[in-house]
Design a protein around this motif. Structure first.
Motif, PDB file in Angstrom:
ATOM      1  N   ALA A 169       9.441-105.677  -6.546  1.00  0.00           N
ATOM      2  CA  ALA A 169       8.471-105.348  -5.260  1.00  0.00           C
ATOM      3  C   ALA A 169       8.802-103.930  -4.921  1.00  0.00           C
ATOM      4  CB  ALA A 169       8.790-106.224  -4.048  1.00  0.00           C
ATOM      5  N   PHE A 170       7.786-103.007  -5.152  1.00  0.00           N
ATOM      6  CA  PHE A 170       7.741-101.674  -5.057  1.00  0.00           C
ATOM      7  C   PHE A 170       7.499-101.297  -3.556  1.00  0.00           C
ATOM      8  CE2 PHE A 170       6.503-102.134  -9.195  1.00  0.00           C
ATOM      9  CZ  PHE A 170       7.205-101.107  -9.818  1.00  0.00           C
ATOM     10  N   THR A 171       7.038-102.042  -2.736  1.00  0.00           N
ATOM     11  CA  THR A 171       6.706-102.164  -1.345  1.00  0.00           C
ATOM     12  C   THR A 171       6.624-103.387  -0.893  1.00  0.00           C
ATOM     13  OG1 THR A 171       4.140-102.229  -1.290  1.00  0.00           O
ATOM     14  CG2 THR A 171       5.070-100.070  -1.759  1.00  0.00           C
ATOM     15  N   GLU A 201       2.710 -97.768  -3.792  1.00  0.00           N
ATOM     16  CA  GLU A 201       3.267 -96.828  -3.007  1.00  0.00           C
ATOM     17  C   GLU A 201       2.713 -96.889  -1.773  1.00  0.00           C
ATOM     18  OE1 GLU A 201       3.588 -91.831  -2.959  1.00  0.00           O
ATOM     19  OE2 GLU A 201       3.206 -92.782  -4.798  1.00  0.00           O
ATOM     20  N   VAL A 202       3.360 -96.836  -0.475  1.00  0.00           N
ATOM     21  CA  VAL A 202       2.831 -96.935   0.726  1.00  0.00           C
ATOM     22  C   VAL A 202       1.907 -95.950   1.092  1.00  0.00           C
ATOM     23  CG1 VAL A 202       3.177 -97.185   3.236  1.00  0.00           C
ATOM     24  CG2 VAL A 202       5.077 -97.885   1.582  1.00  0.00           C
ATOM     25  N   GLY A 203       0.448 -96.389   1.327  1.00  0.00           N
ATOM     26  CA  GLY A 203      -0.564 -95.465   1.586  1.00  0.00           C
ATOM     27  C   GLY A 203      -1.641 -95.155   0.527  1.00  0.00           C
ATOM     28  N   LEU A 204      -1.067 -95.581  -0.811  1.00  0.00           N
ATOM     29  CA  LEU A 204      -1.806 -95.232  -1.812  1.00  0.00           C
ATOM     30  C   LEU A 204      -2.859 -96.363  -2.082  1.00  0.00           C
ATOM     31  CD1 LEU A 204      -2.045 -93.386  -4.223  1.00  0.00           C
ATOM     32  CD2 LEU A 204      -0.698 -95.069  -5.737  1.00  0.00           C
ATOM     33  N   THR A 226      -6.686 -92.626  -3.989  1.00  0.00           N
ATOM     34  CA  THR A 226      -6.818 -91.834  -2.773  1.00  0.00           C
ATOM     35  C   THR A 226      -5.666 -92.288  -1.945  1.00  0.00           C
ATOM     36  OG1 THR A 226      -8.034 -91.030  -0.768  1.00  0.00           O
ATOM     37  CG2 THR A 226      -8.499 -93.417  -1.726  1.00  0.00           C
ATOM     38  N   ASN A 227      -5.754 -91.677  -0.654  1.00  0.00           N
ATOM     39  CA  ASN A 227      -4.682 -92.100   0.415  1.00  0.00           C
ATOM     40  C   ASN A 227      -5.584 -92.621   1.765  1.00  0.00           C
ATOM     41  OD1 ASN A 227      -2.514 -91.685   2.730  1.00  0.00           O
ATOM     42  ND2 ASN A 227      -1.173 -91.725   0.728  1.00  0.00           N
TER      43      ASN A 227
END
Length: 259
Positions: A169-171, A201-204, A226-227
């Motif tokens: 789990a990366f996030t 990645e958070v927000g990606l 994007t983000n």
């Protein structure tokens, strides 16, 4: 046709191609007089070229002595396409997408449980994702490119790829259950594209579409990344997704010859 003074230049070859190039969507069938007017080659000579091209299979001779291109001319284009790699074919298309949506676009292939970037077009310098480059690898299960690459594979291949991966789990959004991941891939197939929403990645945020070979198997995938800080969900749906779909359609048309 302008005269070429190079010693190697064969005018008859050039004139033969002039005859082929005379045919267009607005002039798909032509008489000898039409060809004479279009090419500037006298009628007797253009007749010899046209009949030679008929014998070679590149033109068809129709009733009333009219001529038409034959499907064999497609061989000339397909032979050229076969000399190009998929990134070569896709680069101008991804460049257009990046320019239009002002976000980075990418192409990747699957290598075991990882996606490998084979093409990347940066629309601008971005902090997030700026370290990605051609050759970069990411875990397939946490990226939109990876999902697009496996969602359309046979179930046995999907399971094999999952079993070969190191699942982590990366996030908090990373999917770590095979059953949940399979359900997610079913959604990807039903909607025709894959999504990445903060699993790596958070927000990606990203959307991806597969590129198929003529057997209907994914050989690559393209995406827009994007983000959410700068791109709303509405913008992704209304602007990014149509651009990505059109790009994927164009690439798929050009890669129908690939096995």
């Amino acid at each position: 046709m302008e005269k070429n003074n190079n010693g190697y230049f064969v005018n008859s070859v050039a004139k033969g191609f002039e005859v082929l190039n005379a045919f267009t969507s607005n002039a798909s069938t032509m008489s000898l007089r039409d060809l004479e007017e279009k090419t500037g080659i006298n009628k007797a000579t253009v007749r010899r070229f046209a009949l030679t091209l008929v014998d070679l299979g590149y033109l068809r001779l129709l009733p009333e002595n009219k001529f038409q291109l034959s499907p064999k001319v497609l061989d000339l284009g397909s032979n050229y396409l076969e000399t190009l790699s998929l990134p070569d074919l896709s680069l101008p298309i991804l460049q257009d997408i990046a320019k239009n949506v002002k976000e980075s676009t990418n192409m990747a292939v699957l290598d075991g449980p990882e996606v490998v970037y084979v093409l990347r077009v940066n629309a601008a310098e971005r902090i997030i994702g700026s370290n990605l480059r051609i050759g970069s690898r990411l875990p397939y299960f946490a990226s939109s490119l990876g999902k697009a690459l496996v969602a359309w594979l046979p179930e046995s291949e999907r399971k094999k790829t999952w079993d070969s991966a190191t699942i982590e789990a990366f996030t908090e959004k990373t999917i770590t259950s095979y059953e949940e991941f399979e359900a997610h891939l079913a959604i990807c197939r039903s909607q025709g594209y894959a999504e990445g929403n903060g699993e790596l990645e958070v927000g990606l945020r990203s959307i991806a579409m597969p590129i198929f070979n003529r057997r209907g198997l994914p050989i690559a995938a393209i995406n827009i990344s994007t983000n959410l800080l700068r791109s709303s969900e509405q913008q992704i749906a209304d602007v990014y997704l149509p651009a990505l779909k059109e790009g994927a359609r164009t690439i798929n048309r050009q890669t129908e010859h690939l096995s």
